[in-house]
Design a protein around this motif. Structure first.
Motif, PDB file in Angstrom:
ATOM      1  N   TYR A 160      19.937  10.370  -4.656  1.00 55.80           N
ATOM      2  CA  TYR A 160      19.641   8.970  -4.914  1.00 55.80           C
ATOM      3  C   TYR A 160      18.133   8.690  -5.024  1.00 55.80           C
ATOM      4  O   TYR A 160      17.348   9.113  -4.174  1.00 55.80           O
ATOM      5  CB  TYR A 160      20.240   8.098  -3.798  1.00 55.80           C
ATOM      6  N   GLY A 161      17.764   7.970  -6.049  1.00 56.94           N
ATOM      7  CA  GLY A 161      16.388   7.507  -6.226  1.00 56.94           C
ATOM      8  C   GLY A 161      15.373   8.629  -6.418  1.00 56.94           C
ATOM      9  O   GLY A 161      14.175   8.397  -6.341  1.00 56.94           O
ATOM     10  N   GLY A 162      15.853   9.861  -6.652  1.00 53.79           N
ATOM     11  CA  GLY A 162      14.926  10.974  -6.813  1.00 53.79           C
ATOM     12  C   GLY A 162      14.247  11.375  -5.502  1.00 53.79           C
ATOM     13  O   GLY A 162      13.249  12.095  -5.503  1.00 53.79           O
ATOM     14  N   TYR A 163      14.793  10.920  -4.377  1.00 53.13           N
ATOM     15  CA  TYR A 163      14.184  11.274  -3.086  1.00 53.13           C
ATOM     16  C   TYR A 163      14.554  12.708  -2.715  1.00 53.13           C
ATOM     17  O   TYR A 163      15.599  13.220  -3.135  1.00 53.13           O
ATOM     18  CB  TYR A 163      14.684  10.335  -1.981  1.00 53.13           C
TER      19      TYR A 163
ATOM     20  N   LYS B 144       0.854  -1.198   0.000  1.00 50.54           N
ATOM     21  CA  LYS B 144       0.000   0.000   0.000  1.00 50.54           C
ATOM     22  C   LYS B 144       0.885   1.243   0.000  1.00 50.54           C
ATOM     23  O   LYS B 144       0.690   2.184   0.792  1.00 50.54           O
ATOM     24  CB  LYS B 144      -0.941  -0.010   1.212  1.00 50.54           C
ATOM     25  N   LEU B 145       1.856   1.218  -0.887  1.00 53.33           N
ATOM     26  CA  LEU B 145       2.935   2.204  -0.880  1.00 53.33           C
ATOM     27  C   LEU B 145       2.430   3.648  -0.990  1.00 53.33           C
ATOM     28  O   LEU B 145       1.623   3.977  -1.832  1.00 53.33           O
ATOM     29  CB  LEU B 145       3.889   1.907  -2.045  1.00 53.33           C
ATOM     30  N   SER B 146       2.969   4.489  -0.095  1.00 49.05           N
ATOM     31  CA  SER B 146       2.598   5.907  -0.081  1.00 49.05           C
ATOM     32  C   SER B 146       3.389   6.654  -1.152  1.00 49.05           C
ATOM     33  O   SER B 146       4.291   6.104  -1.779  1.00 49.05           O
ATOM     34  CB  SER B 146       2.889   6.503   1.283  1.00 49.05           C
ATOM     35  N   GLU B 147       3.089   7.943  -1.307  1.00 48.86           N
ATOM     36  CA  GLU B 147       3.730   8.660  -2.417  1.00 48.86           C
ATOM     37  C   GLU B 147       5.180   9.046  -2.184  1.00 48.86           C
ATOM     38  O   GLU B 147       5.897   9.363  -3.120  1.00 48.86           O
ATOM     39  CB  GLU B 147       2.891   9.884  -2.816  1.00 48.86           C
ATOM     40  N   GLY B 148       5.613   9.059  -0.938  1.00 47.01           N
ATOM     41  CA  GLY B 148       7.015   9.438  -0.702  1.00 47.01           C
ATOM     42  C   GLY B 148       7.396   9.226   0.747  1.00 47.01           C
ATOM     43  O   GLY B 148       6.535   8.920   1.586  1.00 47.01           O
ATOM     44  N   PRO B 149       8.695   9.404   1.065  1.00 41.11           N
ATOM     45  CA  PRO B 149       9.159   9.136   2.426  1.00 41.11           C
ATOM     46  C   PRO B 149       8.514  10.043   3.478  1.00 41.11           C
ATOM     47  O   PRO B 149       8.514   9.711   4.665  1.00 41.11           O
ATOM     48  CB  PRO B 149      10.673   9.373   2.355  1.00 41.11           C
TER      49      PRO B 149
ATOM     50  N   ALA C 120       7.379  -1.212   8.016  1.00 41.98           N
ATOM     51  CA  ALA C 120       6.100  -1.889   7.761  1.00 41.98           C
ATOM     52  C   ALA C 120       4.989  -0.874   7.529  1.00 41.98           C
ATOM     53  O   ALA C 120       3.844  -1.230   7.313  1.00 41.98           O
ATOM     54  CB  ALA C 120       5.742  -2.802   8.939  1.00 41.98           C
ATOM     55  N   THR C 121       5.346   0.404   7.556  1.00 37.86           N
ATOM     56  CA  THR C 121       4.338   1.427   7.259  1.00 37.86           C
ATOM     57  C   THR C 121       4.204   1.553   5.744  1.00 37.86           C
ATOM     58  O   THR C 121       5.010   0.999   4.989  1.00 37.86           O
ATOM     59  CB  THR C 121       4.766   2.805   7.809  1.00 37.86           C
ATOM     60  N   LYS C 122       3.219   2.331   5.348  1.00 36.08           N
ATOM     61  CA  LYS C 122       2.991   2.476   3.897  1.00 36.08           C
ATOM     62  C   LYS C 122       4.135   3.221   3.217  1.00 36.08           C
ATOM     63  O   LYS C 122       4.359   3.064   2.033  1.00 36.08           O
ATOM     64  CB  LYS C 122       1.655   3.175   3.662  1.00 36.08           C
ATOM     65  N   GLY C 123       4.853   4.032   3.985  1.00 33.23           N
ATOM     66  CA  GLY C 123       6.012   4.715   3.390  1.00 33.23           C
ATOM     67  C   GLY C 123       7.288   3.905   3.566  1.00 33.23           C
ATOM     68  O   GLY C 123       8.375   4.357   3.190  1.00 33.23           O
TER      69      GLY C 123
END
Ligand code: PFF
Length: 504
Positions: A461-464, A134-139, A372-375
């Motif tokens: 890195y990774g566009g973060y 349930k991946l969120s949009e970003g960190p 284990a969170t969505k982010g």
């Protein structure tokens, strides 16, 4: 003080060491590393890295673990007063890695369950990212837990507790199964992969040599990085494992056996993965490069599931074989990391092994909840990258200095040769004192320069976002280094003093 436990036999020790070394790094990292860094030609830097740094460091870690009969911090404090912090640094790195390795194992547990119904259907990537993580949009968006991951995570930590609850005794019982089983499973997948139509194109993609890549320093840095991660050296784990060996035991040959078994498993995994990719490409009328993706979690949780779905028959069986292989490959790497931390902590403060194990697992579990969170996946990706690029290489560099120059590699040779089957000559000193540290320092500097270039050019890195890199990368590194120095200077417990009298 509790009496130090010992492995039941040489074979169990070798199994445990191979179990630690052979993990997810072999199945999903090596094949892609090879494919993208020169194919068959990558084997050249890889073997050079293995011979010039991987195996010498493995011998070093087995040697000092055995000599000082202690986990990494206490062992290094006996190498030279003031060097205990180096041991803590390696253990800190292990601890950081174990908190996210746990989450990857959690996904594997989930996928064992999903395999029964091939739950990913015809959109495995979407299923993994949206239904499982349930991946969120970003960190910046943690967004609560993903329940499937949370359940998997609890199972993963329980499995580890169960395995190491009685230290090397219970570990010995588990590795008897979890080391041969994934090799058998991998064998099945290799045969399946290679007998599929189109397999040969996949193998060409994997091994077709491109010697021009050998001029690229990135390829060499990747080879050294892969060798360290894959052999589990510079984590304190192999020191801890060797500390449970009886007084009379071989060191050097055990290191060679561990290293070559580990590399064999990596090499084999490439055939399973790319044979299957060749088939998938043929089925879809695409190129291998298009279907193969970039390895890592993508391979295990969406590329391979897609290939399994396309198999002519037996999809559920092959899905189960694949995830049981990942589970049994990964679980011994996972608990070895925990064991390395436990040995370090209990040797320093003299806490009972059982209590320390429970404590380390509980703290590890709580920290792993972040992932284990969505982010969580964003953070996992960032932390993984920085710990691997800097933490491990840094520890390895200082280990070569501590042993090569301060303790003296000659003394280490004089210690291991009388008990070992393969004798180390003067060449070992050249490797530990010059070649390995120079290569490691070169990689470290190269990584730092690249990093500065990337960040200043706005290519973090990774566009973060840079703040996330600063927290998950740089801050973690600073905490690890400062924390290790403080721990290294903190009061030593009675255990250390007592033990140091025994060893001489
Ligand atoms: N060697 C493991 C792998 O290749 O997956 C990962 C690992 C396990 C690294 C244990 C370090 C360690 F201490």
């Amino acid at each position: 003080m509790e009496k130090r436990q010992q492995w039941d036999s040489r074979m169990i020790f070798i199994f445990a060491a191979i179990g630690s070394a052979a993990g997810l790094g072999n199945a999903w990292r090596f094949p892609y590393m090879a494919a993208s860094n020169g194919g068959g030609a990558f084997l050249i830097p890889y073997f050079i890295a293995l011979i010039t740094a991987g195996i010498p460091l493995l011998i070093l870690e087995f040697g000092i673990g055995h000599k000082f009969q202690a986990g990494a911090p206490t062992a290094f404090s006996k190498v030279k007063k003031g060097w205990e912090g180096l041991g803590w640094w390696s253990i800190g790195v292990s601890f950081v890695i174990v908190t996210y390795y746990a989450v990857i194992m959690a996904w594997v547990f989930d996928y064992l369950w999903y395999s029964l119904s091939l739950a990913w259907g015809d959109a495995p990537a979407d299923f993994f990212l949206n239904n499982v993580l349930k991946l969120s949009e970003g960190p910046g968006h943690l967004g609560g837990f993903s329940i499937p991951v949370l359940i998997g995570l609890i199972l993963a930590w329980l499995a580890v507790y169960w395995t190491i609850r009685d230290g090397v005794k219970s570990v010995g019982k588990v590795v008897k199964w979890t080391v041969p089983l994934p090799i058998i499973m991998l064998g099945i997948l290799v045969i399946r992969g290679l007998t599929l139509p189109g397999a040969i194109d996949g193998i060409n993609y994997y091994l077709n040599p491109d010697f021009s890549k050998l001029l690229d320093p990135k390829v060499w840095a990747s080879a050294y990085g892969q060798v360290f991660f894959s052999l589990s050296v510079a984590f304190g784990v192999m020191i801890a494992y060797a500390s449970y060996l009886p007084k009379k035991s071989d060191i050097t040959n055990n290191a060679f056996i561990t290293a070559f078994a580990n590399c064999g498993i990596s090499f084999m995994a490439g055939f399973a993965v790319f044979g299957t990719m060749g088939y998938m490409a043929a089925e879809k009328g695409a190129s291998v490069a298009e279907v193969a993706g970039t390895g890592g979690i993508g391979l295990a949780f969406w590329v391979y599931p897609e290939a399994i779905r396309l198999l002519p028959f037996g999809s559920v069986v092959f899905a189960l074989v694949f995830y049981i292989m990942l589970l049994t490959l990964g679980i011994d790497s996972f608990f070895s990391l925990v064991e390395g931390v436990v040995a370090g902590v209990s040797d320093k403060w003299g806490f009972g092994k059982k209590k320390t194990t429970i404590g380390v697992i509980l703290v590890g579990f709580v920290i792993s909840l972040i992932y284990a969170t969505k982010g969580g996946l964003h953070w996992l990706d960032i932390v993984d990258r920085y710990v691997n690029n800097y933490g491990i290489i840094g520890v390895a560099l200082f280990e070569t200095i501590a042993i090569g120059w301060i303790y003296k590699s000659r003394k280490l040779r004089e210690y291991v040769n009388p008990i070992s089957e393969v004798h180390l000559g003067g060449w070992y000193d050249v490797l530990i004192k010059f070649i390995a540290p120079l290569a490691l320092a070169g990689i470290l500097v190269w990584n730092i320069v690249q990093e500065i270039i990337d960040v200043t050019q706005g290519n973090a890195y990774g566009g973060y976002p840079v703040w996330a890199i600063a927290v998950g990368g740089w801050l973690v590194a600073i905490v690890l280094i400062v924390g290790s120095i403080i721990l290294g200077k903190s009061k030593s417990s009675y255990v250390m003093e007592e033990a140091s009298e025994e060893v001489e």
